[in-house]
Structure formats: C-alpha cells, structure tokens
Design an enzyme around this catalytic site. Sequence first.
Site, PDB file in Angstrom:
ATOM      1  N   CYS A  78       0.840  -1.206   0.000  1.00 38.11           N
ATOM      2  CA  CYS A  78       0.000   0.000   0.000  1.00 38.11           C
ATOM      3  C   CYS A  78       0.872   1.252   0.000  1.00 38.11           C
ATOM      4  CB  CYS A  78      -0.906  -0.009   1.230  1.00 38.11           C
ATOM      5  SG  CYS A  78      -1.843   1.505   1.424  1.00 38.11           S
ATOM      6  N   CYS A  87      -3.598   0.067   8.954  1.00 33.46           N
ATOM      7  CA  CYS A  87      -2.815  -1.173   9.069  1.00 33.46           C
ATOM      8  C   CYS A  87      -1.522  -0.880   9.833  1.00 33.46           C
ATOM      9  CB  CYS A  87      -2.397  -1.682   7.693  1.00 33.46           C
ATOM     10  SG  CYS A  87      -3.736  -2.209   6.642  1.00 33.46           S
ATOM     11  N   CYS A 166      -8.113   1.234  -0.785  1.00 29.49           N
ATOM     12  CA  CYS A 166      -7.595   0.603   0.430  1.00 29.49           C
ATOM     13  C   CYS A 166      -7.553  -0.886   0.151  1.00 29.49           C
ATOM     14  CB  CYS A 166      -8.529   0.900   1.606  1.00 29.49           C
ATOM     15  SG  CYS A 166      -8.206  -0.176   3.018  1.00 29.49           S
ATOM     16  N   GLN A 290     -19.558  -9.070  11.664  1.00 27.87           N
ATOM     17  CA  GLN A 290     -18.133  -9.345  11.512  1.00 27.87           C
ATOM     18  C   GLN A 290     -17.639  -8.834  10.156  1.00 27.87           C
ATOM     19  OE1 GLN A 290     -16.117 -10.591  13.710  1.00 27.87           O
ATOM     20  NE2 GLN A 290     -17.430 -11.554  15.247  1.00 27.87           N
ATOM     21  N   TYR A 319     -23.308 -11.992  24.803  1.00 29.13           N
ATOM     22  CA  TYR A 319     -22.774 -10.961  23.899  1.00 29.13           C
ATOM     23  C   TYR A 319     -23.028 -11.411  22.448  1.00 29.13           C
ATOM     24  CZ  TYR A 319     -20.007 -10.059  28.172  1.00 29.13           C
ATOM     25  OH  TYR A 319     -19.588  -9.850  29.465  1.00 29.13           O
ATOM     26  N   GLU A 340     -27.849  -9.897  24.605  1.00 25.03           N
ATOM     27  CA  GLU A 340     -27.096  -8.806  23.978  1.00 25.03           C
ATOM     28  C   GLU A 340     -27.686  -7.486  24.486  1.00 25.03           C
ATOM     29  OE1 GLU A 340     -24.644  -7.983  21.541  1.00 25.03           O
ATOM     30  OE2 GLU A 340     -25.459  -5.971  21.833  1.00 25.03           O
ATOM     31  N   ASP A 388     -18.611 -14.001  23.854  1.00 32.36           N
ATOM     32  CA  ASP A 388     -17.838 -13.268  22.836  1.00 32.36           C
ATOM     33  C   ASP A 388     -17.878 -11.784  23.191  1.00 32.36           C
ATOM     34  OD1 ASP A 388     -16.589 -12.333  20.563  1.00 32.36           O
ATOM     35  OD2 ASP A 388     -18.209 -12.868  19.179  1.00 32.36           O
ATOM     36  N   CYS A 415     -11.424 -10.958  21.441  1.00 33.37           N
ATOM     37  CA  CYS A 415     -10.669 -10.103  20.516  1.00 33.37           C
ATOM     38  C   CYS A 415      -9.544  -9.384  21.266  1.00 33.37           C
ATOM     39  CB  CYS A 415     -11.593  -9.112  19.824  1.00 33.37           C
ATOM     40  SG  CYS A 415     -12.554  -8.110  20.961  1.00 33.37           S
TER      41      CYS A 415
END
Length: 459
Positions: A78, A87, A166, A290, A319, A340, A388, A415
Amino acid sequence: MGKATPPVKKNQMIELSFEDITHEGAGVGKINGYPLFVPYGLPGEKAQVKVIKVKKNFGFGKLIEVTDRSTDRVDPPCDVFYKCGGCQLQHMSYAMQLEMKQNQVKSALKKIGHIEEIPVHPTIGMDDPWRYRNKVQMPVGTKNGKLVTGFYRKRSHDIIEDMDHCIITDEVNDRMVDAVREIASRLGISAYDEKNHRGLLRHIMVRSGKETNETMIVLITRKEDIPQLHKLVDELTETYPHIKSIVQNINPEKTNVILGKKTKVLWGAEYIYDEIGGIRFAISAKSFYQVNPVQTKKLYDQALKYASITGSETVIDAYCGIGTISLFLAQKAKKVYGVEVVPEAVSDAKENAKLNHMDNAEFFVGQAEKVMNWWNAQGLRPDVIVVDPPRKGCDEELLQAMIDMKPKRIVYVSCNPSTLARDLRILEDGGFETKEVQPVDMFPQTTHIESVAELVLKL
Ligand code: SAH
C-alpha cells in the site's frame, strides 16, 4: 540507591538489534538492559535508530535505516502504509504476522493468566490476506473545491488525500466510495468541516455481502434536509444494480463517533443480506456484523467444535450481537439462549432466526451479567456457555454466574488476549480447566488478534 540513568539521550543516533515485538507491532531492542521501542523494527534485524523519547525505564526511537534486514521484511504494497493509521503490519511477511499473533496469545496467557501448559495452536490465516473487509467507513473532506475521501493520518484527523483505494477493503466497496464522492462532488454537496462544525457529508460507509453481492450505502450527514440527495440516489441506483439499499444517517453532533442516532432509508431495503456457512443474515446500517466473513466462518466452526454439541444440549450465547454464533449453534443444539445489550441487534437476531426457520433460538435484551444472574436464579442449567465479549472482556459478575451455573463446557471467543488471559484465570480458579486455544486471523495486516478458548468443568 538511586536508579541508573537511561543509557541514551534524546536525538542520539544508535545502532540497535531487535529481539522482540510489542502487541502494537513495534520492534524492541535493548541498550544495557534498557528497552527501546521502535515502530517498524522486526525481530532479528539491526538498524540505525534515532532516539526520540527517553523515559525512566524505557524509551522510543525512530527507524532510520535497517542495516541487517530480516527475511520477513517485505515492501508494503500500500502506497500510504506509513502514513495511515489503518494497518500496522504490512512491512512484515504474512507468515510472521501469524506467528507473532500466536506468540502474543501464548505470552498473555502465561504472564497474565499463569496458564502455560496448554496448546496454543498456530494462527489460522487467510489464503489471500488482502481485500477481506466487507465494510468501509471513509471520512470526507475538501481539497481545491472538490470532495476528497481517505483515512486519517496516524494519530490525527487529517485526511490522507491521495488515497484512492484501500487494499484490505473489498474492491466493490472501494469503487462505491469513489462513485459516491464523484457524484456528490459534482452535485455540489459539501464535505463536513470538523473544525468549524459546518458542511454536510461526514462519512461514506459501504457494506457488501460477500456471498450475495448486495451493497448498502450509508451517507452520514450533519443535517437531514439535503436537496441534492435524491439526485445522488438516482444516479447511483441507475448505474449500479448491486446496490440494494441507500440509507442516510444523521449525526448533528460535534463528535468522533461516526454514526448518529437517526437513520432513514432513502432508497431500497432497510437490510442487505449475507450468508456464512449456509445461514442467512439480515444486516442493517447500525448493526454489528463481523468484517471478515471468510475468517468468521473458520472462527465459528472452531467455536462449534469446542462446544462439542451432539443435539441434546441447552446453550447460552452471551454478547450475541445479531445472533450469528447463536444460529450457528442452533443448527446442532436443542435450545440456544442469546443475550445482547443493544436492542436493535436483538431484534435483528430474532429476524435472523425466523429467516432461517430456526425456532430453537431465543434472544433477550440486557446486560449479559444481569441476565445471566437472573437465568441462574431461575435454575437454568446450560450444558454449554459461549461468550464473545468486547475488548474489555467479561464482567466479573458474569464470570461468577458461569462458575455458579457449572456448564460442562465454556467456549470463550476473544478479541483481546490480555482480558482473555485475565478471565481464564478467574474461570480456572472457579473450577474450569482451559484445554486449548486457537487464534484465528480476522484482521490481516493489523495488530488485532482474535482467538477462541475451550474450557471444561473439572470433576
Ligand atoms: N457474537 C457476535 C457479537 C460480538 S461483539 C458476533 O460474533 O457477531 C460483542 C457484542 O457484545 C456487541 O454486540 C456488543 O453490543 C455486546 N455487548 C457489550 N457489552 C455488553 C453487555 N454488558 N451485555 C451484553 N452485551 C454486550
């Protein structure tokens, strides 16, 4: 006894060997035991470094020249990689990225969770780790009287104006950002000016279904009434048949938050659809979905494997978002309960269950920790619990409720390796055993790390 003074001074040029890498992707080298963090330095490399900040116990440097180059260093494909904040790892081979992520999960488990003896598998990567994102949100600005779009420069709110694509974004979405910008510019729609809180078009958001090729465009504007908008909509829909939905989101606030409260369908449907593993999902402008569907399938397959479902189980998915994992589980389980906190997501989850003719999944709005306690008090005894949570991890109250409910298995999708490690320690102390952890690369070229852990109740 006073502490030794740092062995380097600000602006000094030094030669440094990198031994390690931080979770933000900076190289770590030491001078007499004093660590220096240098963005873009890779382990195994030697480099000329300029010291730019000296603190008591560590410092920061700037990479001036790599004198001994790692075989894992690659030229970032890039053009704006070193300017953009999107990134962080394009200078590193993909193999090294995957290894780094695996090591960071291992190290967090060991340092924070004191969990060492279990397998942390090699990160599941992508065959082609580019153009994977199904969603893009581009800030809009002005240059020479024309609209420009581009991500912000690192740690700033200045738009990178020479950014015309991108390469981690789906190509269709990239082209749609261009199309919206060009037409809006021609129609004289002004860009939002953050400093003076004036102008109209703040962000262009585009989302496409990987399997369905349906596209949704969200125009985020400061005001609601913009006379040229219907012309913009006409031109877009006449030219691009894959557009199924155009939505306006109004954000009148002086804020960094991209989306405002109010959304309004300008054209077409309120939803677009996508499919993961044969399950169909309706996705609205505001719902969490996602961003990497190819890897999501791999992540959910792993979660399902760890859940070890045979058909007779009751499962809780905490979640749950729009019910993606819940419906994956519901294909096999007897009954799934999802919880949730965002009401819109829960109504999406219910719609998604209907869409797939699944009547064994039920969804609840509320804080997972409160609802879980309530279920516990009601005597609900799930066989499996899947969590999650967001980056900050699970609430302690929720961890305690799980410990009290004693499910046979817990599947923890995370995550953030640090909060995963913290929470696994609490669950281990509460009677569970972590069997193994599988990192899955959901965000190639960036430092984000996703992983899934399998826990079983100790007898
Ligand atoms: N499992 C889903 C969503 C995961 S993202 C998927 O794979 O798509 C984490 C979700 O947790 C978000 O939808 C967020 O709204 C929700 N959330 C955050 N805090 C929460 C809380 N205290 N209780 C319940 N849900 C919460």
